[in-house]
Design an enzyme around this catalytic site. Structure first.
Site, PDB file in Angstrom:
ATOM      1  N   SER A   1       4.764  -9.644   6.961  1.00  0.00           N
ATOM      2  CA  SER A   1       5.367  -8.993   5.785  1.00  0.00           C
ATOM      3  C   SER A   1       6.233  -7.791   6.126  1.00  0.00           C
ATOM      4  O   SER A   1       6.927  -7.269   5.257  1.00  0.00           O
ATOM      5  CB  SER A   1       4.290  -8.602   4.766  1.00  0.00           C
TER       6      SER A   1
ATOM      7  N   THR B   1      -1.291 -11.134   8.247  1.00  0.00           N
ATOM      8  CA  THR B   1      -2.373 -11.178   9.227  1.00  0.00           C
ATOM      9  C   THR B   1      -3.498 -12.101   8.771  1.00  0.00           C
ATOM     10  O   THR B   1      -4.183 -12.717   9.588  1.00  0.00           O
ATOM     11  CB  THR B   1      -2.905  -9.748   9.463  1.00  0.00           C
TER      12      THR B   1
ATOM     13  N   THR C   1      -0.287  -6.885   4.945  1.00  0.00           N
ATOM     14  CA  THR C   1      -0.623  -5.565   4.392  1.00  0.00           C
ATOM     15  C   THR C   1       0.571  -4.600   4.405  1.00  0.00           C
ATOM     16  O   THR C   1       0.612  -3.652   3.626  1.00  0.00           O
ATOM     17  CB  THR C   1      -1.770  -4.908   5.191  1.00  0.00           C
ATOM     18  N   ASP C   2       1.527  -4.852   5.314  1.00  0.00           N
ATOM     19  CA  ASP C   2       2.567  -3.842   5.552  1.00  0.00           C
ATOM     20  C   ASP C   2       3.447  -3.536   4.342  1.00  0.00           C
ATOM     21  O   ASP C   2       3.830  -2.376   4.128  1.00  0.00           O
ATOM     22  CB  ASP C   2       3.444  -4.265   6.731  1.00  0.00           C
TER      23      ASP C   2
HETATM   24  N1  ASP Z   1       2.231  -7.076  10.049  1.00  0.00           N
HETATM   25  C1  ASP Z   1       1.249  -7.714   9.206  1.00  0.00           C
HETATM   26  C2  ASP Z   1       1.925  -8.080   7.898  1.00  0.00           C
HETATM   27  O1  ASP Z   1       2.156  -7.221   7.110  1.00  0.00           O
HETATM   28  C3  ASP Z   1       0.141  -6.786   8.981  1.00  0.00           C
HETATM   29  C4  ASP Z   1      -0.957  -7.302   8.123  1.00  0.00           C
HETATM   30  O2  ASP Z   1      -0.852  -8.290   7.432  1.00  0.00           O
HETATM   31  O3  ASP Z   1      -1.998  -6.636   8.144  1.00  0.00           O
HETATM   32  O4  ASP Z   1       2.197  -9.237   7.680  1.00  0.00           O
END
Ligand code: ASP
Length: 310
Positions: A62, A16, A95-96
């Site tokens: 991710s 993100t 973050t995932d």
């Molecule tokens: N779906 C995103 C990822 O993990 C979520 C994020 O980065 O906050 O790439």
């Protein structure tokens, strides 16, 4: 006279932090991994005076992280860590699955220099984007004399690779370190430390030598968990199972019976953790499945994968 290493290498993998929304202000309908790491860094004035090198290792959401990308990332981190002119490394990530990548990099490389993973909960063009500040904080940690090991730097907190976990689906302050608490904080470029940096013996890059990793799957105990999923996995082919139990890793009796068969008769490695967000799985009398301690189910899966790769 040899000069001290001062360079920071930022390895981009997407997430993100590199995402954009069609409508600025849409914090959930955006697309991750749209902007390259060189451009992200160039947009942050606070990083202008820092000797930074960037490299795009991947460009993914991710949630789609893979063993192949982990392998490529670990190799690039190891390469740059070995350079005399490099003080530390920053990895931008989604973050995932950040807690999985952090755990893997620490177990495989156990770096003597800092490797700071960072991410964002809001896309780059959000009304309140957290990516730039997180990146500045991560660079600050990567430059800190005495810092070492893999950490995650998010919302001003420094989390160790063994403890970091995503605890919230939406809030900018989405990460925690369970009972251990963060290693410290970074505030306006000043680090305050409460605990020591992550340390362990490095397994070494050769643990990722296989092209195809062992098949390790996570299952969960819940009401009516009848163990059918375990039988299906055995039929499909599985090398390891991580079971996320209830409470202190307790299992529905039918799921436990199926896992006993898998471990005892089919030779499948089973590791037990808890589906509860924080706290350890403490040993009890007559345990038949090894406990993963305080690891999250996702980190326990990485641990089992690495063990089965040795
Ligand atoms: N779906 C995103 C990822 O993990 C979520 C994020 O980065 O906050 O790439």
């Amino acid at each position: 006279m040899q000069s001290l290493p001062s360079k920071i290498v930022i390895l981009g993998t997407g997430g993100t932090l590199a995402g954009t929304a069609t409508e600025p202000g849409d914090n959930v309908g955006y697309r991750a991994a749209q902007i390259g790491i060189a451009e992200i860094v160039a947009r942050i004035p606070a990083l202008a005076g820092v000797p930074i090198e960037t490299e795009q290792v991947a460009q993914i959401d991710s949630k789609d992280m893979s063993y192949a990308i982990w392998r490529a990332l670990a190799k690039r981190v190891a390469f740059h860590l070995g350079r005399d002119d490099v003080a530390g490394i920053v990895v931008t990530h989604g973050t995932d699955t950040l807690e999985e990548s952090a755990y893997l990099l620490q177990r495989v490389l156990a770096p003597g220099k800092p490797v700071a993973l960072t991410a964002a909960m809001r896309p780059a063009n959000a009304l309140q984007s957290d990516g730039p500040q997180n990146l500045v904080d991560a660079v600050c940690v990567a430059r800190y004399a005495g810092a070492k090991g893999v950490v995650a730097v998010l919302a001003g907190r420094i989390h160790g690779a063994f403890e970091v976990r995503k605890l919230h689906t939406y809030r900018i302050d989405a990460f925690g370190s369970g009972d251990a608490g963060p290693i410290g904080v970074v505030q306006e470029g000043v680090l305050t430390l409460w605990r020591t940096w992550p340390e362990c013996a490095a397994l070494g890059l050769h643990v990722l030598a296989r092209d195809t990793p062992p098949r390790v799957v996570t299952v969960m105990s819940h009401a009516d968990a009848d163990g059918g999923i375990v039988d299906a996995l055995l039929a499909h082919g599985v090398d390891g199972i991580v079971v996320a139990g209830t409470g202190n890793g307790s299992l529905h009796h039918a799921l436990e019976a199926a896992l006993r068969r898998a471990q005892g008769e089919a030779g499948v490695a089973v590791l037990r953790c808890s589906r509860v967000a924080c706290g350890p799985v403490l040993p009890t009398a007559n345990d038949v499945f090894e406990s993963a301690g305080s690891l999250t189910p996702a980190q326990a899966r990485v641990e089992l994968l690495l063990r089965l790769s040795l």
